[in-house]
Scaffold this motif. Structure first.
Motif, PDB file in Angstrom:
ATOM      1  N   MET A  21       0.839  -1.200   0.000  1.00  0.00           N
ATOM      2  CA  MET A  21       0.000   0.000   0.000  1.00  0.00           C
ATOM      3  C   MET A  21       0.873   1.249   0.000  1.00  0.00           C
ATOM      4  SD  MET A  21      -3.337  -0.682   2.286  1.00  0.00           S
ATOM      5  CE  MET A  21      -2.631  -1.673   3.577  1.00  0.00           C
ATOM      6  N   MET A  22       0.511   2.175  -0.816  1.00  0.00           N
ATOM      7  CA  MET A  22       1.281   3.403  -0.963  1.00  0.00           C
ATOM      8  C   MET A  22       0.481   4.555  -0.350  1.00  0.00           C
ATOM      9  SD  MET A  22       4.138   3.008  -2.276  1.00  0.00           S
ATOM     10  CE  MET A  22       5.105   1.675  -2.967  1.00  0.00           C
ATOM     11  N   PRO A  23       1.102   5.708  -0.219  1.00  0.00           N
ATOM     12  CA  PRO A  23       0.305   6.844   0.244  1.00  0.00           C
ATOM     13  C   PRO A  23      -0.811   7.100  -0.765  1.00  0.00           C
ATOM     14  CG  PRO A  23       2.636   7.437   0.042  1.00  0.00           C
ATOM     15  CD  PRO A  23       2.480   6.075  -0.536  1.00  0.00           C
ATOM     16  N   LEU A  24      -1.970   7.509  -0.299  1.00  0.00           N
ATOM     17  CA  LEU A  24      -3.047   7.840  -1.239  1.00  0.00           C
ATOM     18  C   LEU A  24      -2.640   9.056  -2.052  1.00  0.00           C
ATOM     19  CD1 LEU A  24      -6.222   7.472   0.975  1.00  0.00           C
ATOM     20  CD2 LEU A  24      -5.824   6.342  -1.209  1.00  0.00           C
ATOM     21  N   ARG A  25      -2.947   9.002  -3.325  1.00  0.00           N
ATOM     22  CA  ARG A  25      -2.729  10.205  -4.138  1.00  0.00           C
ATOM     23  C   ARG A  25      -3.746  11.260  -3.708  1.00  0.00           C
ATOM     24  NH1 ARG A  25       0.652   9.191  -8.385  1.00  0.00           N
ATOM     25  NH2 ARG A  25       1.183   6.990  -8.531  1.00  0.00           N
ATOM     26  N   ARG A  26      -3.473  12.493  -4.091  1.00  0.00           N
ATOM     27  CA  ARG A  26      -4.360  13.578  -3.676  1.00  0.00           C
ATOM     28  C   ARG A  26      -5.733  13.442  -4.344  1.00  0.00           C
ATOM     29  NH1 ARG A  26       0.087  17.289  -1.977  1.00  0.00           N
ATOM     30  NH2 ARG A  26       1.723  16.010  -2.882  1.00  0.00           N
ATOM     31  N   LEU A  32      -8.662   0.602  -0.688  1.00  0.00           N
ATOM     32  CA  LEU A  32      -7.601  -0.410  -0.820  1.00  0.00           C
ATOM     33  C   LEU A  32      -7.019  -0.378  -2.220  1.00  0.00           C
ATOM     34  CD1 LEU A  32      -8.537  -3.864   0.748  1.00  0.00           C
ATOM     35  CD2 LEU A  32      -6.553  -2.449   1.213  1.00  0.00           C
ATOM     36  N   HIS A  78      -3.276   0.708  -3.329  1.00  0.00           N
ATOM     37  CA  HIS A  78      -2.406  -0.150  -4.134  1.00  0.00           C
ATOM     38  C   HIS A  78      -2.135   0.457  -5.507  1.00  0.00           C
ATOM     39  CE1 HIS A  78      -3.232  -3.331  -1.101  1.00  0.00           C
ATOM     40  NE2 HIS A  78      -2.024  -3.672  -1.435  1.00  0.00           N
ATOM     41  N   ASP A  79      -2.618   1.658  -5.715  1.00  0.00           N
ATOM     42  CA  ASP A  79      -2.416   2.398  -6.962  1.00  0.00           C
ATOM     43  C   ASP A  79      -3.020   1.671  -8.162  1.00  0.00           C
ATOM     44  OD1 ASP A  79      -1.603   4.839  -7.937  1.00  0.00           O
ATOM     45  OD2 ASP A  79       0.362   4.134  -8.581  1.00  0.00           O
ATOM     46  N   ARG A 110      -7.256   5.320  -9.722  1.00  0.00           N
ATOM     47  CA  ARG A 110      -6.949   6.708  -9.379  1.00  0.00           C
ATOM     48  C   ARG A 110      -8.176   7.570  -9.618  1.00  0.00           C
ATOM     49  NH1 ARG A 110      -1.048   8.222 -11.987  1.00  0.00           N
ATOM     50  NH2 ARG A 110       0.013   6.322 -11.289  1.00  0.00           N
ATOM     51  N   LYS A 159      -8.874 -17.248   2.995  1.00  0.00           N
ATOM     52  CA  LYS A 159      -8.126 -15.992   2.961  1.00  0.00           C
ATOM     53  C   LYS A 159      -9.027 -14.813   3.316  1.00  0.00           C
ATOM     54  CE  LYS A 159      -4.899 -17.951  -0.266  1.00  0.00           C
ATOM     55  NZ  LYS A 159      -4.712 -18.158  -1.671  1.00  0.00           N
ATOM     56  N   GLU A 160      -8.665 -13.634   2.835  1.00  0.00           N
ATOM     57  CA  GLU A 160      -9.434 -12.444   3.188  1.00  0.00           C
ATOM     58  C   GLU A 160     -10.825 -12.470   2.587  1.00  0.00           C
ATOM     59  OE1 GLU A 160      -7.600 -11.088   5.984  1.00  0.00           O
ATOM     60  OE2 GLU A 160      -9.049  -9.634   5.254  1.00  0.00           O
ATOM     61  N   ARG A 215       4.098  11.595   0.148  1.00  0.00           N
ATOM     62  CA  ARG A 215       3.190  11.584  -0.998  1.00  0.00           C
ATOM     63  C   ARG A 215       3.840  12.220  -2.225  1.00  0.00           C
ATOM     64  NH1 ARG A 215      -2.150  11.498  -0.083  1.00  0.00           N
ATOM     65  NH2 ARG A 215      -1.848  12.728   1.791  1.00  0.00           N
ATOM     66  N   PHE A 260       6.271   9.854  -3.630  1.00  0.00           N
ATOM     67  CA  PHE A 260       5.549   8.787  -4.325  1.00  0.00           C
ATOM     68  C   PHE A 260       5.047   9.262  -5.691  1.00  0.00           C
ATOM     69  CE2 PHE A 260       1.187   6.899  -4.835  1.00  0.00           C
ATOM     70  CZ  PHE A 260       1.623   5.700  -5.358  1.00  0.00           C
ATOM     71  N   GLU A 261       4.474  10.472  -5.704  1.00  0.00           N
ATOM     72  CA  GLU A 261       3.934  10.998  -6.966  1.00  0.00           C
ATOM     73  C   GLU A 261       5.018  11.165  -8.028  1.00  0.00           C
ATOM     74  OE1 GLU A 261       0.115  13.577  -5.291  1.00  0.00           O
ATOM     75  OE2 GLU A 261       2.065  14.544  -5.487  1.00  0.00           O
ATOM     76  N   THR A 316       6.222  -0.040   2.925  1.00  0.00           N
ATOM     77  CA  THR A 316       4.908  -0.622   3.200  1.00  0.00           C
ATOM     78  C   THR A 316       5.109  -2.126   3.407  1.00  0.00           C
ATOM     79  OG1 THR A 316       4.499  -1.135   0.891  1.00  0.00           O
ATOM     80  CG2 THR A 316       3.837   1.054   1.645  1.00  0.00           C
ATOM     81  N   GLU A 340       3.811  -4.416   1.694  1.00  0.00           N
ATOM     82  CA  GLU A 340       4.003  -5.007   0.369  1.00  0.00           C
ATOM     83  C   GLU A 340       5.453  -4.842  -0.094  1.00  0.00           C
ATOM     84  OE1 GLU A 340       1.545  -2.941   1.186  1.00  0.00           O
ATOM     85  OE2 GLU A 340      -0.201  -4.264   1.065  1.00  0.00           O
ATOM     86  N   LEU A 380      -3.365  -9.152   2.170  1.00  0.00           N
ATOM     87  CA  LEU A 380      -4.712  -9.530   1.741  1.00  0.00           C
ATOM     88  C   LEU A 380      -4.691 -10.930   1.133  1.00  0.00           C
ATOM     89  CD1 LEU A 380      -6.227  -6.449  -0.112  1.00  0.00           C
ATOM     90  CD2 LEU A 380      -7.027  -7.494   2.013  1.00  0.00           C
ATOM     91  N   ARG A 415      -1.724 -15.506   3.353  1.00  0.00           N
ATOM     92  CA  ARG A 415      -2.556 -15.882   4.501  1.00  0.00           C
ATOM     93  C   ARG A 415      -1.703 -16.104   5.749  1.00  0.00           C
ATOM     94  NH1 ARG A 415      -5.454 -17.374   8.396  1.00  0.00           N
ATOM     95  NH2 ARG A 415      -7.324 -18.630   8.117  1.00  0.00           N
ATOM     96  N   ARG A 432      -4.436 -16.254  12.207  1.00  0.00           N
ATOM     97  CA  ARG A 432      -5.268 -15.289  12.927  1.00  0.00           C
ATOM     98  C   ARG A 432      -5.614 -15.892  14.291  1.00  0.00           C
ATOM     99  NH1 ARG A 432      -9.325 -15.543   8.048  1.00  0.00           N
ATOM    100  NH2 ARG A 432      -8.263 -14.222   6.530  1.00  0.00           N
TER     101      ARG A 432
END
Lengths: 284, 764
Positions: A1-6, A40, A44-45, A48, A190-191, B116, B119-120, B290, B292, B683, B686, B689
């Motif tokens: 997971m990356m930072p959320l874009r604006r 999510l 995960h980009d 967008r 799994k999830e 951010r 990242f961008e 992260t 990942e 996700l 596994r 839990r």
């Protein structure tokens, strides 16, 4: 997971205003109805959006009420609200039970029924059960409204028939009364579920007058089979003998795919196992 | 618990509440992620989409021009640094240079005002690649026409810790080879009464920790300062010293709390990269991966093992032979040592007169493998403990009795040249068997297993510490050991409090700052209680010796006339506590006494391993024969720990390790499809839990004070993992009659095995 874009978050006051925003932002906008899948994917980009339109704050869109023999659930009602609703628990316990087992409590507290259906993630628990229950979806675009069945709403993996400026206002579920027996069972490692199986029967004593079996998660969208439903009607003893054939018909219609959740043959086998378990549970 | 009476301990062997519990559960504990330096910038990493490719060009001009970006660092910007690191083999560039060797490898880093923005800007970097053929399994890597991952020969890292020759970079994809041999296996197998043989697979797994890798670097003319989530700050210091060509004194690693390691935080990971970012950006830089990204940073070695084991007519194991191929990924990391250890760990803990184990790890275009809790032991205990059950079944013996008959005995030198066995496997196995009701009737569809492991702990004895006794009688321990959840910061003050006779609450711990705390080789291999614990014990005693001399001076008597009592000294009628001794010595209620100790490979630590890490586990499982799903009904762990300085923490380590092993047995596996890791997020990967925990759990400790550590303690916390996958496979066999040799035993795998059995009517 990356930072959320604006992105900008908008909070419309009505369904009509939300629809207008959808039209205005086009592909740069998306409805936000809890975000448990959407955010999510954005983190995960994979998706967008510059604009998110928060429908959770639209007054009345989260209501759960009984009306003329139907259960009406607003598109922005959370899984947790449905799970704990006295109206649902009393009139449609199978729905409350299913919601009780959706993902985890954080997802249920934030995610909504409408968000779940409209994101059309193939491993949706609600989609399979609502299809079996014969639920209808009320859709609205500006002032135009239409009503479709669940199989007409979800058209594929992450695909719906929603128009560009259309949103899900609510779900209407017919309450069949005392003759209805229903169960939702699933297999999950799994999830997300590997398989979900919903079975709704209309019984008269030992006779099953009508049956609807839906399998979800094994293929891009929940599936039913007229042939399977036919094999599931008749006397209980007769149906018990036909369960495997019904499962075979359902598996054929679902046409499961190989993926990380398992091989197609394994999933076909599981359909048989869980149809039997759903049958026992529904009639228990 | 052993029936033997323990000496009357005041603080140790008591389950005092852990020191860090309150700050951790209230969210006040500080981790690197919580730290912020003045003027700090943030880095994000661009990763390779290709498994194996030449880098033709990198154009970072658009990213550099992006508002808020300080700089972009690529493999072309590293002139002036020694960009290759690795404590075993220096094969790992801090950013890809000229080519990439796995999908997910770091190719460039953007340093910007915030995360951010960094990242961008990543997508503004234009990298041109030329794809090369890639290999993903040891078998592919060994093929004659296999592409070579590493073209040049590497320097050995200075802190190698293994005896073998560096094989890496010698014109093949072999990373490391190791073998052990004694007796005559060919002869023994010829004369055997029964033999079992099979191919086993231990999967690639990720040592999930709640905290992913995070580091802050501040590189200036004065030196390199780094805050990191590293388990072994002194090892990381050494790699950075070499990258920046600085004396050790100018490299400072500070490690606050670490949010879980399980091997994944051992040795150097992102520190050289974040230091290079700070070096180029000329300001402090934070890099926080992260989960990942962490999954693209390290994993366990997956292992393909062929093994056979033989018994004579009396049911005595007479021979074992194995060939192991390990998939070490794109860089050696710690795998050369994993290869050595997994080779040794094929034997234990059984006395086998004829042994031949050959092991070879190969570079492949996958995420680099490294340390993982159990350190190569879990990989080979799956085949090892499976074959004990397979062999018992073949000769019609109870597998538990069969183990008892063959397990190494206390004091037995079952591994030639190594320390005689210092555990009590009979007691361990008995306790585990009793806990799960080994001989009680089993429900249909249920199966039980009891298994054990004994590892030659990789704990190298090189440790120093300082224990400072202050004038008010309180104490500060200066330790290079890192608190990563295992409880070292509770156990070490328990030992100092026991020795010095002061309240546990008055002993504070300062840890893991290489500029301040004395050298400790690592916080790994379950070594801290044994080695750092011994150092704290000795330093406390050395402080007492000094205070005895001071007391003699203060009381104007001979040193021989001073008698030590708990918490102070006595001389005739006069009695002084440590506070009084120090205050009177300095003639002011101030000042301190500094106790020291140096642990090295000598005296009781000269024989290696320093201890055998031994444990037994017992399981009862049930199998849903329709879906193949395994349910854990019962679990028992038995840690053979010598003496538990803190029994609650020792048991906590055991349940944690066993749960992690259960994950591998049931569902954990990193999956590659072609060049890509396809379940590289939690996700899809596994993890166990709470709802997976066995319905009944019993945690036991065997405490015979037979270790070389303080009061007879020795290491624990890894061994309960090692036997779990085999134990589950053995129990499944006993429940269903199918033998599964590939972990994890997912429902689908069990279902397929059951289906094949029903078709063939025999074992698969």
């Amino acid at each position: 997971m990356m930072p959320l874009r604006r992105f900008a978050m908008h909070q419309p006051k009505s369904v009509a205003e939300a629809s207008q925003m959808l039209a205005e932002f086009g592909e740069k906008g998306r409805l936000y109805a809890g975000g448990t899948e959407l955010l999510l994917a954005m983190k995960h980009d994979l998706l967008r959006y510059e604009h998110l339109i928060d429908v959770k704050t639209i007054p009345g869109l989260n209501k759960i009420e009984l009306k003329n023999g139907t259960l009406n659930i607003g598109g922005a009602a959370t899984h947790r609200a449905i799970e704990h609703s006295p109206a649902v628990k009393e009139n449609l316990p199978v729905l409350a039970q299913m919601e009780n087992n959706v993902a985890n409590v954080r997802v249920r507290a934030s995610g909504t029924l409408g968000g779940n259906l409209c994101f059309a993630e193939p491993h949706s628990d609600p989609a399979a059960l609502l299809l079996a229950l014969g639920a209808k979806a009320h859709l609205q675009a500006k002032s135009v409204r239409r009503t479709v069945t669940i199989d007409k709403l979800i058209t594929g993996s992450y695909e719906t028939s929603l128009g560009a400026d259309e949103l899900l206002e609510g779900i209407e579920i017919p309450l069949a009364g005392k003759s209805q027996r229903a169960a939702y069972v699933k297999f999950q490692l799994k999830e997300r579920p590997t398989l979900g199986l919903a079975l709704v029967l209309d019984v008269d004593g030992d006779n099953i007058k009508k049956a609807k079996a839906v399998v979800g998660s094994v293929s891009p969208m929940p599936t039913e089979s007229d042939k399977a439903n036919g094999l599931l009607t008749g006397s209980r003893a007769q149906v018990e003998k036909q369960l495997l054939d019904a499962a075979g018909a359902l598996a054929q219609a679902a046409d499961p795919v190989d993926d990380l959740e398992g091989g197609a043959d394994y999933k076909r086998h599981l359909i048989g196992v869980f149809l039997k378990r759903a049958f026992i549970k529904a009639l228990a | 618990m052993s029936a033997e009476k323990k000496p009357d301990f005041h603080v140790v062997n008591h389950a005092v509440p852990r020191r860090d519990a309150r700050v951790k559960v209230t969210g006040k504990a500080q981790y690197v992620a919580d730290l912020k330096l003045i003027g700090m910038a943030y880095a994000k990493v661009l990763r390779s989409p290709y498994a194996h490719a030449k880098i033709l060009s990198i154009d970072a001009s658009r990213a550099t021009a992006h508002p808020g970006v300080y700089c972009v660092v690529t493999g072309n910007d590293l002139e002036g640094l020694n960009p290759y690191y690795g404590h075993a083999v220096k094969d790992h560039p801090l950013l890809a240079i000229d080519k990439v060797r796995y999908a997910g490898e770091a190719v460039a880093a953007v340093v910007a005002v915030d995360e951010r923005t960094a990242f961008e800007a990543l997508e503004l970097i234009d990298v041109k690649y030329e794809e090369l053929n890639a290999v993903f399994t040891p078998q592919e890597a060994m093929a004659e026409d296999a592409p070579l991952l590493h073209e040049k020969q590497f320097e050995a890292g200075a802190l190698r810790g293994f005896e073998g020759e560096v094989t890496a970079g010698k014109g093949s994809n072999i990373c490391q080879k190791h073998h052990i041999k004694w007796g005559n296996v060919e002869e023994a197998f010829k004369n055997a009464a029964a033999v079992v043989e099979g191919d086993y697979y231990f999967p690639m797994t990720y040592a999930y920790a709640m905290e992913a890798y995070v580091a802050i670097a501040d590189v200036t003319d004065q030196g390199v300062n780094i805050y990191s989530s590293a388990q072994h700050p002194f090892m990381v210091r050494h790699d950075l010293k070499s990258v920046f060509n600085l004396p050790v004194s100018k490299v400072r690693l500070i490690v606050p709390f670490v949010g879980g390691g399980y091997g994944s935080k051992s040795y150097t990971k992102i520190e050289p990269l974040v230091a290079a970012c700070s070096w180029k950006a000329k300001r402090p830089v934070k890099l926080q991966l992260t989960v990942e990204e962490a999954m693209l940073t390290t994993r366990s070695d997956d292992a393909y093992t062929w093994m056979r084991t033989a018994v004579d007519a009396n049911g005595k194991i007479i021979a074992r032979q194995a060939k192991i191929f390990m998939n070490t990924g794109a860089y050696a990391e710690n795998s050369p040592l994993v290869v050595e250890k997994s080779t040794n760990r094929c034997v234990g803990p059984y006395a086998i007169p004829n042994v031949l184990i050959e092991n070879c790890s190969l570079y492949t275009n996958t995420v680099p493998a490294s340390s993982y809790r159990g350190f190569g032991c879990a990989q080979v205990t799956l085949p090892g403990e499976s074959q004990i059950d397979e062999l018992a079944a073949k000769i019609g013996k109870d597998p538990y009795e069969f183990r008892l008959a063959n397990a190494a005995k206390p004091g037995e030198e079952f591994f030639p040249g190594m320390r005689p066995f210092d555990g009590t496997l009979k007691q361990d196995l008995d306790t585990a068997a009793r806990a799960i009701g080994w001989n009680t009737p089993l429900a249909k569809g249920h199966g039980r297993g009891v298994a054990c492991s004994g590892s030659d702990a990789g704990a190298y004895p090189l440790t120093s510490t300082v224990v400072r006794v202050h004038a008010d009688g309180s104490v500060t321990i200066m330790t290079g050991s890192t608190e990563l959840g295992q409880g070292s910061h509770t156990v070490l003050p328990q030992i100092a409090a026991e020795e010095l006779g002061v309240d546990f609450d008055k002993v504070n711990v300062v840890s893991s700052d290489t500029a301040i705390t004395p050298y400790d080789r690592s916080t790994g291999a379950s070594r801290t209680t044994t080695l750092m614990g011994s150092a704290v014990l000795e330093a406390s005693r050395e402080a007492i010796q000094q205070m005895v001399v001071m007391a003699a001076d203060v009381l104007k008597v001979k040193v021989e006339d001073i008698q030590t009592v708990r918490g102070g000294v006595r001389c005739g009628e006069a009695q002084l506590n440590w506070s009084e001794v120090i205050s009177k010595f300095y003639a002011l209620p101030d000042g301190e006494v500094i106790g020291r100790s140096y642990i090295r490979k000598s005296g009781r630590f000269s024989a290696l391993p320093v201890f055998w890490e031994a444990a037994a586990t017992g399981v009862e499982i049930s199998v849903d024969q329709e879906t193949g799903k395994i349910t854990m009904e019962k679990l028992a762990t038995v840690g053979d720990v010598g003496l538990a300085i803190n029994p609650a923490l020792a048991e906590g380590q055991d349940i944690g390790a066993a749960t992690m092993g259960m994950g591998i047995g049931l569902f954990e596996e990193l999956i590659y499809e072609g060049s890509q890791l396809v379940n590289g997020s939690i996700l899809d990967y596994r993890l166990p839990r709470f709802s997976d925990l066995p319905k009944e759990v019993e945690l036991h400790l065997v405490q015979n004070q037979d270790g070389v550590g303080p009061y007879g303690a020795k290491g624990g916390g890894e061994a309960s993992l090692n036997s779990m996958a085999a134990n589950i496979a053995n129990a499944v066999d006993r429940a269903t009659g199918v033998r599964i040799r590939h972990a994890p035993l997912t429902p689908e795998k069990v279902w397929r095995a059951l289906k094949d059995k029903n078709i063939q009517g025999s074992k698969v």
